[in-house]
Design an enzyme around this catalytic site. Structure first.
Site, PDB file in Angstrom:
ATOM      1  N   CYS A   2      19.346  21.401  65.686  1.00 46.55           N
ATOM      2  CA  CYS A   2      19.868  22.578  66.361  1.00 46.55           C
ATOM      3  C   CYS A   2      18.817  23.196  67.275  1.00 46.55           C
ATOM      4  O   CYS A   2      17.657  22.809  67.283  1.00 46.55           O
ATOM      5  CB  CYS A   2      20.314  23.615  65.336  1.00 46.55           C
ATOM      6  SG  CYS A   2      21.253  22.934  63.967  1.00 46.55           S
ATOM      7  N   ARG A  27      19.033  18.228  72.430  1.00 42.86           N
ATOM      8  CA  ARG A  27      18.854  18.098  70.985  1.00 42.86           C
ATOM      9  C   ARG A  27      20.165  17.753  70.273  1.00 42.86           C
ATOM     10  O   ARG A  27      20.146  17.333  69.122  1.00 42.86           O
ATOM     11  CB  ARG A  27      18.283  19.402  70.409  1.00 42.86           C
ATOM     12  CG  ARG A  27      16.910  19.752  70.935  1.00 42.86           C
ATOM     13  CD  ARG A  27      16.462  21.114  70.464  1.00 42.86           C
ATOM     14  NE  ARG A  27      16.259  21.168  69.033  1.00 42.86           N
ATOM     15  CZ  ARG A  27      15.130  20.846  68.424  1.00 42.86           C
ATOM     16  NH1 ARG A  27      14.107  20.402  69.123  1.00 42.86           N
ATOM     17  NH2 ARG A  27      15.007  20.948  67.120  1.00 42.86           N
ATOM     18  N   TRP A  84      24.146  21.957  65.054  1.00 43.64           N
ATOM     19  CA  TRP A  84      24.582  20.604  64.679  1.00 43.64           C
ATOM     20  C   TRP A  84      25.017  20.713  63.224  1.00 43.64           C
ATOM     21  O   TRP A  84      24.214  20.921  62.340  1.00 43.64           O
ATOM     22  CB  TRP A  84      23.418  19.628  64.845  1.00 43.64           C
ATOM     23  CG  TRP A  84      23.763  18.198  64.550  1.00 43.64           C
ATOM     24  CD1 TRP A  84      23.839  17.620  63.328  1.00 43.64           C
ATOM     25  CD2 TRP A  84      24.043  17.161  65.494  1.00 43.64           C
ATOM     26  NE1 TRP A  84      24.154  16.293  63.447  1.00 43.64           N
ATOM     27  CE2 TRP A  84      24.287  15.980  64.766  1.00 43.64           C
ATOM     28  CE3 TRP A  84      24.120  17.118  66.887  1.00 43.64           C
ATOM     29  CZ2 TRP A  84      24.592  14.767  65.377  1.00 43.64           C
ATOM     30  CZ3 TRP A  84      24.425  15.906  67.491  1.00 43.64           C
ATOM     31  CH2 TRP A  84      24.651  14.758  66.752  1.00 43.64           C
ATOM     32  N   ASN A 110      17.544  26.655  62.010  1.00 38.86           N
ATOM     33  CA  ASN A 110      17.546  25.198  62.134  1.00 38.86           C
ATOM     34  C   ASN A 110      17.140  24.598  60.796  1.00 38.86           C
ATOM     35  O   ASN A 110      16.327  25.187  60.084  1.00 38.86           O
ATOM     36  CB  ASN A 110      16.534  24.735  63.186  1.00 38.86           C
ATOM     37  CG  ASN A 110      16.976  25.042  64.597  1.00 38.86           C
ATOM     38  OD1 ASN A 110      18.080  25.528  64.819  1.00 38.86           O
ATOM     39  ND2 ASN A 110      16.120  24.766  65.553  1.00 38.86           N
ATOM     40  N   GLY A 111      17.651  23.412  60.489  1.00 38.58           N
ATOM     41  CA  GLY A 111      17.218  22.728  59.282  1.00 38.58           C
ATOM     42  C   GLY A 111      18.169  22.934  58.123  1.00 38.58           C
ATOM     43  O   GLY A 111      19.363  23.239  58.307  1.00 38.58           O
ATOM     44  N   GLU A 492      15.017  -6.241  64.464  1.00 39.85           N
ATOM     45  CA  GLU A 492      14.939  -5.006  65.243  1.00 39.85           C
ATOM     46  C   GLU A 492      13.682  -4.983  66.107  1.00 39.85           C
ATOM     47  O   GLU A 492      13.714  -4.554  67.264  1.00 39.85           O
ATOM     48  CB  GLU A 492      14.986  -3.794  64.305  1.00 39.85           C
ATOM     49  CG  GLU A 492      14.911  -2.442  65.004  1.00 39.85           C
ATOM     50  CD  GLU A 492      16.053  -2.161  65.958  1.00 39.85           C
ATOM     51  OE1 GLU A 492      15.936  -1.184  66.726  1.00 39.85           O
ATOM     52  OE2 GLU A 492      17.053  -2.905  65.957  1.00 39.85           O
ATOM     53  N   LYS A 496      13.613  -4.766  70.218  1.00 37.23           N
ATOM     54  CA  LYS A 496      12.885  -3.747  70.968  1.00 37.23           C
ATOM     55  C   LYS A 496      11.964  -4.387  71.997  1.00 37.23           C
ATOM     56  O   LYS A 496      11.853  -3.917  73.128  1.00 37.23           O
ATOM     57  CB  LYS A 496      12.062  -2.866  70.017  1.00 37.23           C
ATOM     58  CG  LYS A 496      12.891  -1.950  69.147  1.00 37.23           C
ATOM     59  CD  LYS A 496      13.573  -0.890  69.992  1.00 37.23           C
ATOM     60  CE  LYS A 496      14.778  -0.316  69.266  1.00 37.23           C
ATOM     61  NZ  LYS A 496      15.980  -1.143  69.347  1.00 37.23           N
ATOM     62  N   GLU A 499      14.026  -5.784  74.828  1.00 31.79           N
ATOM     63  CA  GLU A 499      14.828  -4.731  75.469  1.00 31.79           C
ATOM     64  C   GLU A 499      14.028  -3.914  76.458  1.00 31.79           C
ATOM     65  O   GLU A 499      14.540  -3.514  77.505  1.00 31.79           O
ATOM     66  CB  GLU A 499      15.398  -3.823  74.370  1.00 31.79           C
ATOM     67  CG  GLU A 499      16.415  -2.812  74.819  1.00 31.79           C
ATOM     68  CD  GLU A 499      16.987  -2.023  73.648  1.00 31.79           C
ATOM     69  OE1 GLU A 499      18.048  -1.417  73.824  1.00 31.79           O
ATOM     70  OE2 GLU A 499      16.371  -2.006  72.562  1.00 31.79           O
ATOM     71  N   HIS A 515      12.259 -25.390  60.557  1.00 35.74           N
ATOM     72  CA  HIS A 515      13.450 -26.121  61.002  1.00 35.74           C
ATOM     73  C   HIS A 515      13.684 -25.923  62.500  1.00 35.74           C
ATOM     74  O   HIS A 515      14.826 -25.804  62.942  1.00 35.74           O
ATOM     75  CB  HIS A 515      14.674 -25.667  60.214  1.00 35.74           C
ATOM     76  CG  HIS A 515      14.567 -25.922  58.745  1.00 35.74           C
ATOM     77  ND1 HIS A 515      14.449 -27.183  58.209  1.00 35.74           N
ATOM     78  CD2 HIS A 515      14.534 -25.068  57.689  1.00 35.74           C
ATOM     79  CE1 HIS A 515      14.357 -27.106  56.896  1.00 35.74           C
ATOM     80  NE2 HIS A 515      14.399 -25.830  56.554  1.00 35.74           N
ATOM     81  N   LYS A 614      25.149  -6.814  87.720  1.00 38.40           N
ATOM     82  CA  LYS A 614      25.645  -8.046  88.327  1.00 38.40           C
ATOM     83  C   LYS A 614      25.794  -9.180  87.317  1.00 38.40           C
ATOM     84  O   LYS A 614      26.386 -10.199  87.624  1.00 38.40           O
ATOM     85  CB  LYS A 614      24.713  -8.476  89.454  1.00 38.40           C
ATOM     86  CG  LYS A 614      24.691  -7.488  90.631  1.00 38.40           C
ATOM     87  CD  LYS A 614      23.767  -7.991  91.740  1.00 38.40           C
ATOM     88  CE  LYS A 614      23.741  -7.009  92.911  1.00 38.40           C
ATOM     89  NZ  LYS A 614      22.835  -7.449  93.986  1.00 38.40           N
TER      90      LYS A 614
END
Length: 619
Positions: A2, A27, A84, A110-111, A492, A496, A499, A515, A614
């Site tokens: 928040c 946020r 939030w 917040n929190g 992951e 990254k 990416e 293998h 493209k």
């Protein structure tokens, strides 16, 4: 995630407060509100949705419907907030600010207040009347309970009774020139101007008005007036603090002083994970997922769980598979959603299908979830975005609370998803009785430490990872190897790397290396091995020896203090010790940093994706 903005000074502050909230929109939020103190009364306007809805609500009050905008003299003190939702639905009643019984104290927070339930019960028994479902409202009533004419003393007394991670700011109708705020884990910054003072959860909220700031530390209470700020500790001792001059421009301020959004979001992971788990671990030895609409009968008779997801969310699901099967003893199938939607899957009413999607709008995942519902399975969405399509298509929803992720590469959303799946796996074990209560208590205690351990991982590995990135960034190919629960971390990490650095990279189960993939290794090929402590660590060490025999550079991610791994690898990055099933949420952090620093060494903008228009066909 928040946002808080407060002001006290000489200027009309309504528009200043809303402008501050606009700077905090990154946020993430689902409702917003503002309270202004005018002529001895506090008036509020709150609205569900974005700030345009709040502005419209304020406009209606301007038109004569009452509220914050119609007093004869414009207000020069107020609080504003973007929420939030954690406790309570997304409704106007649950939006902040919240008031006490007499509507003389208003707060924004917040929190998470972890002990809100026991506080609410006690305050209700004492005659306090609550108007929302939130944990935050308890703070307003606590301040009311302790108020004897001194707002700072009342806030300090309330602060002493709270447990959790939070930051809040309060104002009282009897104090037209004072705000009082307190911090425990969540950020809180004071902005000092000429005859005016701001308080906010982040610097961008007031940067357009002042560049002089005062950072509030954990456990501190600050009293704010137009003339400045006074900080005390919980015992009432005054604290001297030097002011900081903020040299950032507005773009840098939105990045929190970090050079990129990606690095900022890597550093936000402790807070994102804390937001995701905190109130769900309010008890010392149990998990509370009462938000889920899953019957006891379904949980008891679950035949299997199917997880469908794409990309990073798929990798989070792979981590979850190990946790669910080990703790809850339910078989778990993983499927890439884009493939699952075109299969002819066999499903039964005793199956639970979990769709993991950060945005809640991933087309392939949504299609897989709809297919599962059509075939009679119960469907749960695990997502970060309230009101997204996934939340409407699912039977029940488990939310992460990572806030908006602006960087191209998912970082804090991944660790938040993993944290949420850990909660779900442990909750299933609790409901089905597959773990003894004492073991559940041990794992709850371990989970509570994860946000701080992530913070420690970032701090302790950053310099080491930077050095490795400088040495290896010219590598033509990166190979990632892991076994068991370490394999999803490798997948992951490789994602990254490709990416954001555009370096070809691949991840394999280490036992499969012989293998085929071993043929790709050359002298000095960077090979990243996840070798954290686990029942199959000896197997991983054996695979490392195979790699080194080919002359590759082995970079190992190891559990703190494990010298055997350090002796086997060329370079070792240590992460803090925790239960081995929880290690992935820590082990992935240096791999995020490695991809980041390799890309930066190559001069790439990690926040700007390469244009693939493209070459990519969108279904």
């Amino acid at each position: 995630m928040c946002g808080i903005v407060g002001y006290v000074g000489k200027r009309p502050c309504r528009d200043l407060l809303i402008a501050g909230l606009e700077k905090l929109e990154y946020r993430g939020y689902d409702s917003a509100g503002i309270s202004l103190l005018q002529d001895g009364r506090i008036e509020s306007v709150r609205a569900v949705g974005n700030l345009a809805n709040l502005r419209e609500a304020v406009r209606r009050s301007d038109a004569g419907e009452g509220g914050v905008a119609v007093a004869a003299r414009p207000a020069t003190i107020g609080l504003a907030h973007t929420r939030w939702a954690t406790h309570g639905r997304v409704t106007e009643e649950n939006a902040h600010p919240h008031g006490d019984c007499a509507d003389e104290v208003h707060i924004v927070l917040n929190g998470i207040v972890e002990n809100h339930a026991e506080l609410r019960e006690r305050l209700s028994a004492a005659g306090h009347h609550f108007t929302s479902e939130t944990d935050a409202e308890t703070v307003a009533h606590l301040i009311e309970e302790h108020y004897d004419g001194d707002l700072t003393r009342a806030v300090r007394a309330a602060f002493a009774e709270l447990r959790g991670h939070y930051a809040f700011a309060a104002m009282h109708a009897d104090h037209p020139d004072t705000l009082v705020a307190a911090r425990q884990e969540c950020p809180l910054i004071v902005g000092l101007g000429e005859d005016e003072t701001f308080v906010a959860s982040a610097i961008p909220a007031f940067l357009a008005e002042t560049r002089t700031a005062l950072v509030i530390e954990n456990g501190e209470i600050v009293t704010i007036t137009p003339g400045g700020a006074r900080i005390i500790d919980p015992d009432g001792n005054e604290i001297e603090r030097e002011v900081d001059e903020i040299m950032w421009d507005e773009e840098a301020a939105e990045k929190g002083g970090f050079p990129t959004f990606m690095l900022k979001e890597i550093h936000e992971q402790p807070d994102a994970v804390a937001e995701t788990i905190a109130d769900r671990l309010a008890s010392e030895d149990t998990v509370d997922l009462s938000e889920l609409d899953l019957s006891e009968e379904l949980i008891a008779n679950l035949r299997r769980i199917v997880i469908v997801a794409c990309g990073t969310s798929y990798h989070a699901g792979l981590v979850g598979r190990y946790a669910i099967e080990r703790w809850a003893r339910i078989p778990v199938e993983m499927d890439i959603a884009s493939e699952y939607r075109y299969r002819d899957p066999v499903l039964e009413e005793s199956d639970l299908v979990i769709g993991i999607t950060q945005s809640g709008e991933t087309a392939d995942t949504l299609a897989a979830m709809r297919l599962a519902r059509e075939r009679g399975a119960k469907v749960m969405a695990l997502t970060n975005v309230m009101g997204s399509q996934a939340t409407r298509d699912a039977d029940t929803v488990l939310f992460t609370r990572a806030g908006i992720e602006i960087g191209v590469a998912a970082t804090k959303t991944f660790t938040s998803q993993v944290a949420a799946i850990y909660l779900f796996a442990l909750w299933l074990a609790q409901q089905r009785g597959t773990l003894p209560p004492e073991r559940i208590g041990e794992l709850v205690a371990e989970l509570r430490t994860i946000p701080n351990l992530i913070k420690e991982t970032i701090r302790s590995t950053d310099a080491r990872v930077q050095a490795i990135a400088r040495a290896e960034h010219k590598g033509r190919f990166f190979l990632y190897l892991g076994r068991n629960i370490g394999l999803p971390v490798c997948l992951e990490g490789a994602l990254k790397m490709k990416e954001i650095s555009y370096i070809p990279s691949d991840a394999y189960a280490a036992g499969e290396m012989k293998h085929g993939p071993i043929a790709l290794l050359e002298e000095d090929t960077p090979v990243v091995c996840v070798a954290t402590d686990s029942p199959i660590l000896d197997k991983v060490l054996s695979n490392i020896e195979e790699v080194r025999a080919r002359g590759a550079d082995v970079v190992a991610i190891a559990t703190e203090g494990n010298q055997r791994v350090a002796d086997s690898a060329d370079l070792t990055i240590f992460v803090p010790r925790t239960d081995w099933v929880l290690q992935p949420i820590l082990a992935v952090v240096p791999l995020q940093l490695l991809a980041y620093y390799v890309a930066r060494n190559l001069g790439l903008n990690v926040d700007q994706p390469r244009n693939l228009a493209k070459t990519v066909t969108v279904e």
